[in-house]
Design an enzyme around this catalytic site. Structure first.
Site, PDB file in Angstrom:
ATOM      1  N   VAL A  64       0.807  -1.237   0.000  1.00 50.55           N
ATOM      2  CA  VAL A  64       0.000   0.000   0.000  1.00 50.55           C
ATOM      3  C   VAL A  64       0.836   1.281   0.000  1.00 50.55           C
ATOM      4  O   VAL A  64       0.285   2.361  -0.192  1.00 50.55           O
ATOM      5  CB  VAL A  64      -1.012   0.045   1.173  1.00 50.55           C
ATOM      6  CG1 VAL A  64      -2.079  -1.013   1.016  1.00 50.55           C
ATOM      7  CG2 VAL A  64      -0.316  -0.048   2.531  1.00 50.55           C
ATOM      8  N   ASN A  90      -7.549  -1.109   4.987  1.00 48.55           N
ATOM      9  CA  ASN A  90      -7.386  -1.905   6.202  1.00 48.55           C
ATOM     10  C   ASN A  90      -5.928  -2.217   6.551  1.00 48.55           C
ATOM     11  O   ASN A  90      -5.591  -2.337   7.722  1.00 48.55           O
ATOM     12  CB  ASN A  90      -8.174  -3.218   6.023  1.00 48.55           C
ATOM     13  CG  ASN A  90      -7.771  -4.255   7.041  1.00 48.55           C
ATOM     14  OD1 ASN A  90      -8.159  -4.193   8.208  1.00 48.55           O
ATOM     15  ND2 ASN A  90      -6.954  -5.222   6.611  1.00 48.55           N
ATOM     16  N   TYR A 155       1.801   4.710  16.681  1.00 51.59           N
ATOM     17  CA  TYR A 155       0.586   4.077  16.138  1.00 51.59           C
ATOM     18  C   TYR A 155      -0.609   5.007  16.339  1.00 51.59           C
ATOM     19  O   TYR A 155      -1.420   5.206  15.426  1.00 51.59           O
ATOM     20  CB  TYR A 155       0.382   2.745  16.858  1.00 51.59           C
ATOM     21  CG  TYR A 155      -0.781   1.906  16.398  1.00 51.59           C
ATOM     22  CD1 TYR A 155      -0.716   1.172  15.221  1.00 51.59           C
ATOM     23  CD2 TYR A 155      -1.946   1.814  17.163  1.00 51.59           C
ATOM     24  CE1 TYR A 155      -1.779   0.367  14.814  1.00 51.59           C
ATOM     25  CE2 TYR A 155      -3.010   1.016  16.772  1.00 51.59           C
ATOM     26  CZ  TYR A 155      -2.924   0.300  15.594  1.00 51.59           C
ATOM     27  OH  TYR A 155      -3.974  -0.501  15.196  1.00 51.59           O
ATOM     28  N   LYS A 159      -3.313   6.455  13.624  1.00 51.48           N
ATOM     29  CA  LYS A 159      -4.737   6.093  13.703  1.00 51.48           C
ATOM     30  C   LYS A 159      -5.597   7.318  14.007  1.00 51.48           C
ATOM     31  O   LYS A 159      -6.744   7.405  13.560  1.00 51.48           O
ATOM     32  CB  LYS A 159      -4.944   4.977  14.733  1.00 51.48           C
ATOM     33  CG  LYS A 159      -4.274   3.660  14.326  1.00 51.48           C
ATOM     34  CD  LYS A 159      -4.845   3.133  13.012  1.00 51.48           C
ATOM     35  CE  LYS A 159      -4.283   1.788  12.601  1.00 51.48           C
ATOM     36  NZ  LYS A 159      -4.865   1.290  11.343  1.00 51.48           N
TER      37      LYS A 159
HETATM   38  N1  LIG Z   1      -6.335  -6.635  15.827  1.00 52.83           N
HETATM   39  C1  LIG Z   1      -6.671  -5.595  16.580  1.00 52.83           C
HETATM   40  O1  LIG Z   1      -6.894  -5.731  17.791  1.00 52.83           O
HETATM   41  C2  LIG Z   1      -6.811  -4.227  15.950  1.00 52.83           C
HETATM   42  C3  LIG Z   1      -7.324  -3.208  16.745  1.00 52.83           C
HETATM   43  C4  LIG Z   1      -7.473  -1.947  16.191  1.00 52.83           C
HETATM   44  C5  LIG Z   1      -7.124  -1.707  14.877  1.00 52.83           C
HETATM   45  N2  LIG Z   1      -6.619  -2.720  14.114  1.00 52.83           N
HETATM   46  C6  LIG Z   1      -6.270  -2.408  12.732  1.00 52.83           C
HETATM   47  O2  LIG Z   1      -6.898  -3.330  11.880  1.00 52.83           O
HETATM   48  C7  LIG Z   1      -6.157  -3.423  10.649  1.00 52.83           C
HETATM   49  C8  LIG Z   1      -5.940  -4.889  10.306  1.00 52.83           C
HETATM   50  O3  LIG Z   1      -5.157  -5.470  11.315  1.00 52.83           O
HETATM   51  P1  LIG Z   1      -5.271  -7.002  11.774  1.00 52.83           P
HETATM   52  O4  LIG Z   1      -5.442  -6.978  13.234  1.00 52.83           O
HETATM   53  O5  LIG Z   1      -6.208  -7.734  10.933  1.00 52.83           O
HETATM   54  O6  LIG Z   1      -3.747  -7.453  11.510  1.00 52.83           O
HETATM   55  P2  LIG Z   1      -3.085  -8.642  10.673  1.00 52.83           P
HETATM   56  O7  LIG Z   1      -1.640  -8.523  10.951  1.00 52.83           O
HETATM   57  O8  LIG Z   1      -3.786  -9.916  10.966  1.00 52.83           O
HETATM   58  O9  LIG Z   1      -3.396  -8.231   9.165  1.00 52.83           O
HETATM   59  C9  LIG Z   1      -2.798  -7.111   8.564  1.00 52.83           C
HETATM   60  C10 LIG Z   1      -2.549  -7.424   7.107  1.00 52.83           C
HETATM   61  O10 LIG Z   1      -1.965  -6.257   6.505  1.00 52.83           O
HETATM   62  C11 LIG Z   1      -0.930  -6.698   5.637  1.00 52.83           C
HETATM   63  N3  LIG Z   1       0.052  -5.652   5.406  1.00 52.83           N
HETATM   64  C12 LIG Z   1       1.008  -5.194   6.253  1.00 52.83           C
HETATM   65  N4  LIG Z   1       1.759  -4.273   5.646  1.00 52.83           N
HETATM   66  C13 LIG Z   1       1.265  -4.126   4.380  1.00 52.83           C
HETATM   67  C14 LIG Z   1       1.623  -3.318   3.276  1.00 52.83           C
HETATM   68  N5  LIG Z   1       2.653  -2.480   3.326  1.00 52.83           N
HETATM   69  N6  LIG Z   1       0.878  -3.404   2.143  1.00 52.83           N
HETATM   70  C15 LIG Z   1      -0.160  -4.274   2.072  1.00 52.83           C
HETATM   71  N7  LIG Z   1      -0.533  -5.082   3.090  1.00 52.83           N
HETATM   72  C16 LIG Z   1       0.183  -4.998   4.226  1.00 52.83           C
HETATM   73  C17 LIG Z   1      -0.336  -7.905   6.330  1.00 52.83           C
HETATM   74  O11 LIG Z   1       0.396  -8.730   5.415  1.00 52.83           O
HETATM   75  C18 LIG Z   1      -1.557  -8.582   6.907  1.00 52.83           C
HETATM   76  O12 LIG Z   1      -2.095  -9.540   6.022  1.00 52.83           O
HETATM   77  C19 LIG Z   1      -4.868  -2.643  10.873  1.00 52.83           C
HETATM   78  O13 LIG Z   1      -4.987  -1.369  10.270  1.00 52.83           O
HETATM   79  C20 LIG Z   1      -4.808  -2.519  12.386  1.00 52.83           C
HETATM   80  O14 LIG Z   1      -4.074  -1.396  12.786  1.00 52.83           O
HETATM   81  C21 LIG Z   1      -6.457  -3.981  14.624  1.00 52.83           C
END
Ligand SMILES: NC(=O)c1ccc[n+]([C@@H]2O[C@H](COP(=O)([O-])OP(=O)(O)OC[C@H]3O[C@@H](n4cnc5c(N)ncnc54)[C@H](O)[C@@H]3O)[C@@H](O)[C@H]2O)c1
Length: 269
Positions: A64, A90, A155, A159
């Site tokens: 991305v 995402n 972070y 966000k």
């Molecule tokens: N899991 C939580 O508790 C939580 C809470 C709040 C926010 N989030 C947010 O939700 C979103 C998804 O996170 P998740 O928890 O599913 O994490 P995850 O690590 O399971 O999935 C994230 C995905 O993003 C991909 N990714 C990372 N860098 C990338 C790049 N440069 N280009 C394209 N893809 C890339 C990874 O390969 C992975 O498949 C994120 O933005 C995270 O900050 C997660």
């Protein structure tokens, strides 16, 4: 008839966690899904699952932070499925540690993925959505975009940044009268692989060290949720995907510039 039948969606970071669940739910509800990620194996397994369920999917390797790839991904979506109506920004990473230990390189890497990636996706999706006649852009922020989380200052900066970016772009699109809506979702503690990757400085993350959630230098989200989520409930990726589905669908036709916390009241009290 699915809730997003006939629509075309791009989901970034779709190989894992919240992105994967969002891609599955949107495909189940009738959208043609362009699922992108840097993780090719994760995309291949998602593709099989969507096809097995009878859904439409195109998977693309896509970092991305790469603007040229964004242009190509949007063009592929339009060519393969004849339009673009939904973008789920995402993909994201979390780098933990107190600010006095964070390197400028880590600060910039996190900004590049979590902020620049959202900017690029939004910028390049809007012209395609205008051609399609309407659109919904959904930005996955965090509870850490609503309030400060010690140990996650960098972070939080990303966000919190995308939260107001979403509102400003929502206003720009509304004033332009282009029927493109922009909203942010703020997940709480969700059970995904992200917690395995937040290793550096894990002890300092939102008190995770104090509550015993750091096990073998990774954070156990179930223990963290017990400590910081009212009622101790750990969220699942589908909980966020269902919110994505609502904002993507015509049921949310008058919802733009909103922030939707999906956090079991974590940010409410
Ligand atoms: N899991 C939580 O508790 C939580 C809470 C709040 C926010 N989030 C947010 O939700 C979103 C998804 O996170 P998740 O928890 O599913 O994490 P995850 O690590 O399971 O999935 C994230 C995905 O993003 C991909 N990714 C990372 N860098 C990338 C790049 N440069 N280009 C394209 N893809 C890339 C990874 O390969 C992975 O498949 C994120 O933005 C995270 O900050 C997660």
């Amino acid at each position: 008839m699915g809730q997003v039948s006939g629509k075309v969606a791009i989901v970034t970071g779709a190989a894992s966690g919240i992105g994967r669940a969002s891609a599955l739910v949107l495909a189940r509800e009738g959208a043609a899904v362009v699922a992108t990620d840097i993780d090719r194996d994760g995309l291949a397994s998602l593709e099989r699952e969507i096809r097995d369920g009878g859904g439409k999917v195109l998977t693309l390797e896509h970092d991305v932070v790469d603007e040229d790839r964004w242009i190509a991904v949007v063009a592929d979506a339009e060519q393969t499925f004849c339009g673009l109506h939904i973008l789920v920004n995402n993909a994201g990473i979390g780098i933990a540690g107190p600010v006095w230990e964070m390197t400028l390189a880590d600060w910039r890497r996190q900004n590049a993925i979590n902020l620049d990636g959202v900017f690029l996706g939004t910028k390049h999706a809007i012209p395609a959505m205008r051609r399609a006649g309407s659109g919904s852009i959904i930005i996955i922020s965090s509870v850490a975009g609503l309030k400060g989380a010690p140990g996650l200052a960098g972070y939080c900066a990303t966000k919190g940044g995308v939260r107001l970016f979403a509102k400003a772009v929502a206003g720009e699109c509304a004033r332009a009268g282009d029927r493109i809506r922009v909203n942010s979702i703020h997940p709480g503690v969700i059970e995904t692989a992200i917690w395995n990757k937040v290793s550096s400085g894990a002890d300092s993350l939102a008190g995770a060290g104090q509550v015993g959630a750091v096990v073998a230098n990774r954070i156990d989200p179930a223990i963290l949720a017990q400590a910081i989520v009212p009622g101790g409930v750990l969220g699942q990726p589908t909980d966020i995907a269902n919110a994505v589905l609502f904002l993507a669908s015509d049921a949310a036709a008058y919802v733009s510039g909103a922030e939707l916390a999906v956090d079991h009241a974590q940010s409410a009290i």
